[in-house]
Design a protein around this motif. Structure first.
Motif, PDB file in Angstrom:
ATOM      1  N   MET A   1       0.831  -1.168   0.000  1.00 13.54           N
ATOM      2  CA  MET A   1       0.000   0.000   0.000  1.00 13.54           C
ATOM      3  C   MET A   1       0.889   1.248   0.000  1.00 13.54           C
ATOM      4  O   MET A   1       1.892   1.294   0.678  1.00 13.54           O
ATOM      5  CB  MET A   1      -0.898  -0.023   1.237  1.00 13.54           C
ATOM      6  N   ILE A   2       0.494   2.254  -0.717  1.00 17.59           N
ATOM      7  CA  ILE A   2       1.244   3.498  -0.804  1.00 17.59           C
ATOM      8  C   ILE A   2       0.907   4.356   0.413  1.00 17.59           C
ATOM      9  O   ILE A   2      -0.259   4.538   0.737  1.00 17.59           O
ATOM     10  CB  ILE A   2       0.873   4.244  -2.098  1.00 17.59           C
ATOM     11  N   PRO A   3       1.908   4.895   1.124  1.00 14.40           N
ATOM     12  CA  PRO A   3       1.592   5.705   2.301  1.00 14.40           C
ATOM     13  C   PRO A   3       1.084   7.086   1.912  1.00 14.40           C
ATOM     14  O   PRO A   3       1.625   7.737   1.032  1.00 14.40           O
ATOM     15  CB  PRO A   3       2.946   5.812   3.014  1.00 14.40           C
ATOM     16  N   PHE A   4       0.035   7.531   2.579  1.00 13.88           N
ATOM     17  CA  PHE A   4      -0.524   8.858   2.366  1.00 13.88           C
ATOM     18  C   PHE A   4      -0.660   9.538   3.711  1.00 13.88           C
ATOM     19  O   PHE A   4      -0.944   8.887   4.704  1.00 13.88           O
ATOM     20  CB  PHE A   4      -1.913   8.786   1.712  1.00 13.88           C
ATOM     21  N   ALA A   5      -0.473  10.820   3.742  1.00 12.54           N
ATOM     22  CA  ALA A   5      -0.655  11.577   4.975  1.00 12.54           C
ATOM     23  C   ALA A   5      -2.094  12.054   5.029  1.00 12.54           C
ATOM     24  O   ALA A   5      -2.418  13.124   4.552  1.00 12.54           O
ATOM     25  CB  ALA A   5       0.309  12.754   5.018  1.00 12.54           C
ATOM     26  N   CYS A   6      -2.968  11.238   5.585  1.00 13.16           N
ATOM     27  CA  CYS A   6      -4.380  11.568   5.623  1.00 13.16           C
ATOM     28  C   CYS A   6      -4.850  11.937   7.017  1.00 13.16           C
ATOM     29  O   CYS A   6      -5.974  12.336   7.194  1.00 13.16           O
ATOM     30  CB  CYS A   6      -5.205  10.383   5.114  1.00 13.16           C
ATOM     31  N   ALA A   7      -4.010  11.774   8.001  1.00 12.95           N
ATOM     32  CA  ALA A   7      -4.419  12.065   9.371  1.00 12.95           C
ATOM     33  C   ALA A   7      -3.910  13.429   9.795  1.00 12.95           C
ATOM     34  O   ALA A   7      -2.891  13.905   9.313  1.00 12.95           O
ATOM     35  CB  ALA A   7      -3.876  10.994  10.306  1.00 12.95           C
ATOM     36  N   ALA A   8      -4.627  14.039  10.703  1.00 15.18           N
ATOM     37  CA  ALA A   8      -4.167  15.312  11.250  1.00 15.18           C
ATOM     38  C   ALA A   8      -2.848  15.091  11.964  1.00 15.18           C
ATOM     39  O   ALA A   8      -2.566  14.012  12.483  1.00 15.18           O
ATOM     40  CB  ALA A   8      -5.212  15.859  12.206  1.00 15.18           C
ATOM     41  N   LEU A  11       2.563  14.083   8.259  1.00 13.83           N
ATOM     42  CA  LEU A  11       3.385  14.773   7.278  1.00 13.83           C
ATOM     43  C   LEU A  11       2.502  15.510   6.278  1.00 13.83           C
ATOM     44  O   LEU A  11       1.325  15.209   6.167  1.00 13.83           O
ATOM     45  CB  LEU A  11       4.260  13.755   6.540  1.00 13.83           C
ATOM     46  N   PRO A  12       3.046  16.453   5.519  1.00 11.06           N
ATOM     47  CA  PRO A  12       2.234  17.132   4.504  1.00 11.06           C
ATOM     48  C   PRO A  12       1.639  16.124   3.525  1.00 11.06           C
ATOM     49  O   PRO A  12       2.151  15.021   3.371  1.00 11.06           O
ATOM     50  CB  PRO A  12       3.245  18.046   3.803  1.00 11.06           C
ATOM     51  N   ALA A  13       0.570  16.527   2.872  1.00 17.53           N
ATOM     52  CA  ALA A  13      -0.131  15.641   1.941  1.00 17.53           C
ATOM     53  C   ALA A  13       0.834  15.045   0.935  1.00 17.53           C
ATOM     54  O   ALA A  13       1.662  15.736   0.367  1.00 17.53           O
ATOM     55  CB  ALA A  13      -1.235  16.398   1.218  1.00 17.53           C
ATOM     56  N   PHE A  14       0.743  13.765   0.744  1.00 17.58           N
ATOM     57  CA  PHE A  14       1.606  13.035  -0.171  1.00 17.58           C
ATOM     58  C   PHE A  14       1.067  13.192  -1.575  1.00 17.58           C
ATOM     59  O   PHE A  14      -0.126  13.058  -1.801  1.00 17.58           O
ATOM     60  CB  PHE A  14       1.616  11.556   0.221  1.00 17.58           C
ATOM     61  N   THR A  15       1.923  13.496  -2.515  1.00 18.78           N
ATOM     62  CA  THR A  15       1.502  13.572  -3.904  1.00 18.78           C
ATOM     63  C   THR A  15       2.447  12.742  -4.736  1.00 18.78           C
ATOM     64  O   THR A  15       3.632  12.645  -4.448  1.00 18.78           O
ATOM     65  CB  THR A  15       1.504  15.004  -4.459  1.00 18.78           C
ATOM     66  N   LEU A  16       1.919  12.158  -5.748  1.00 19.30           N
ATOM     67  CA  LEU A  16       2.721  11.384  -6.662  1.00 19.30           C
ATOM     68  C   LEU A  16       2.332  11.795  -8.064  1.00 19.30           C
ATOM     69  O   LEU A  16       1.230  11.504  -8.509  1.00 19.30           O
ATOM     70  CB  LEU A  16       2.466   9.880  -6.480  1.00 19.30           C
ATOM     71  N   PRO A  17       3.181  12.542  -8.749  1.00 18.41           N
ATOM     72  CA  PRO A  17       2.820  12.927 -10.102  1.00 18.41           C
ATOM     73  C   PRO A  17       2.792  11.700 -11.004  1.00 18.41           C
ATOM     74  O   PRO A  17       3.680  10.867 -10.941  1.00 18.41           O
ATOM     75  CB  PRO A  17       3.922  13.907 -10.518  1.00 18.41           C
ATOM     76  N   CYS A  38      -8.968   7.097   3.382  1.00 17.47           N
ATOM     77  CA  CYS A  38      -8.199   8.029   2.560  1.00 17.47           C
ATOM     78  C   CYS A  38      -7.163   7.285   1.714  1.00 17.47           C
ATOM     79  O   CYS A  38      -7.048   7.513   0.512  1.00 17.47           O
ATOM     80  CB  CYS A  38      -7.529   9.063   3.455  1.00 17.47           C
ATOM     81  N   GLU A  39      -6.416   6.395   2.359  1.00 17.41           N
ATOM     82  CA  GLU A  39      -5.382   5.641   1.642  1.00 17.41           C
ATOM     83  C   GLU A  39      -5.967   4.803   0.521  1.00 17.41           C
ATOM     84  O   GLU A  39      -5.428   4.774  -0.587  1.00 17.41           O
ATOM     85  CB  GLU A  39      -4.615   4.739   2.609  1.00 17.41           C
ATOM     86  N   LEU A  40      -7.064   4.124   0.805  1.00 20.24           N
ATOM     87  CA  LEU A  40      -7.674   3.262  -0.213  1.00 20.24           C
ATOM     88  C   LEU A  40      -8.202   4.071  -1.389  1.00 20.24           C
ATOM     89  O   LEU A  40      -7.989   3.701  -2.550  1.00 20.24           O
ATOM     90  CB  LEU A  40      -8.784   2.419   0.412  1.00 20.24           C
ATOM     91  N   ALA A  41      -8.877   5.175  -1.114  1.00 20.74           N
ATOM     92  CA  ALA A  41      -9.399   6.013  -2.193  1.00 20.74           C
ATOM     93  C   ALA A  41      -8.261   6.590  -3.025  1.00 20.74           C
ATOM     94  O   ALA A  41      -8.301   6.560  -4.258  1.00 20.74           O
ATOM     95  CB  ALA A  41     -10.263   7.137  -1.615  1.00 20.74           C
ATOM     96  N   ALA A  42      -7.241   7.103  -2.344  1.00 13.20           N
ATOM     97  CA  ALA A  42      -6.111   7.697  -3.053  1.00 13.20           C
ATOM     98  C   ALA A  42      -5.376   6.663  -3.898  1.00 13.20           C
ATOM     99  O   ALA A  42      -5.019   6.930  -5.049  1.00 13.20           O
ATOM    100  CB  ALA A  42      -5.156   8.354  -2.053  1.00 13.20           C
ATOM    101  N   GLU A  43      -5.170   5.493  -3.355  1.00 14.01           N
ATOM    102  CA  GLU A  43      -4.470   4.447  -4.101  1.00 14.01           C
ATOM    103  C   GLU A  43      -5.256   4.020  -5.343  1.00 14.01           C
ATOM    104  O   GLU A  43      -4.680   3.843  -6.419  1.00 14.01           O
ATOM    105  CB  GLU A  43      -4.222   3.239  -3.198  1.00 14.01           C
ATOM    106  N   ARG A  51      -3.324  12.114 -10.620  1.00 10.81           N
ATOM    107  CA  ARG A  51      -2.435  12.703  -9.618  1.00 10.81           C
ATOM    108  C   ARG A  51      -3.329  12.939  -8.407  1.00 10.81           C
ATOM    109  O   ARG A  51      -4.412  13.510  -8.539  1.00 10.81           O
ATOM    110  CB  ARG A  51      -1.863  14.018 -10.134  1.00 10.81           C
ATOM    111  N   VAL A  52      -2.914  12.486  -7.242  1.00  8.89           N
ATOM    112  CA  VAL A  52      -3.765  12.542  -6.065  1.00  8.89           C
ATOM    113  C   VAL A  52      -3.094  13.355  -4.963  1.00  8.89           C
ATOM    114  O   VAL A  52      -1.929  13.138  -4.636  1.00  8.89           O
ATOM    115  CB  VAL A  52      -4.085  11.120  -5.537  1.00  8.89           C
TER     116      VAL A  52
END
Length: 147
Positions: A1-8, A11-17, A38-43, A51-52
């Motif tokens: 799974m790709i890590p995303f910063a979705c919690a308060a 780290l700043p919001a993760f973006t992957l161009p 958040c992680e599942l939707a973004a992935e 780009r998410v």
């Protein structure tokens, strides 16, 4: 799974161009305070070539909207730190009247027409990731999309 910063307080919001068949792909901002959701939707959206960007509350999302070009706002309604996806969408539309908005909520079965911004979509939780991706494709990759 790709890590995303979705919690308060993360780290700043993760973006992957990512790059679609026509160059740079469309950008989807996922605003969700439940980390796993958040992680599942973004992935799922990343795998489709979008780009998410992610945010855990409306305040963080507004900062992203101020500095990034976003093609679709996908927001939960009741967010962390007592922020609200409905108010977020209204503020975003004042700046970008054509911004497509998709709302979601686990606590509501529908969204009152007067609460939502015009031409928005409501998807109740739980939703299928494939349905989210199909909806994003319908909104962003339809021949009549001009955002």
């Amino acid at each position: 799974m790709i890590p995303f910063a979705c919690a308060a307080l993360a780290l700043p919001a993760f973006t992957l161009p990512t790059f679609g068949s026509c160059g740079i792909s469309e950008t989807v901002l996922v605003v969700e305070d439940e980390i796993m959701v958040c992680e599942l939707a973004a992935e799922a959206l990343l795998e489709e070539g979008y780009r998410v960007l992610t945010a855990s509350d409306a305040d963080e999302a507004e900062g992203i909207l101020a500095r990034e070009h976003v093609d679709l706002l996908f927001t939960d309604i009741d967010l962390a730190r007592n922020t609200n996806g409905i108010a977020l969408a209204h503020r975003a539309r004042r700046v970008r009247p054509d911004l497509p908005v998709v709302y979601t909520s686990g606590g509501r079965g529908h969204l009152a027409h007067g609460d939502a911004v015009t031409d928005s979509v409501f998807v109740p939780k739980p939703y299928r990731l494939s349905a989210l991706v199909a909806l994003a494709n319908d909104i962003l990759r339809s021949p009549d999309h001009h955002a």
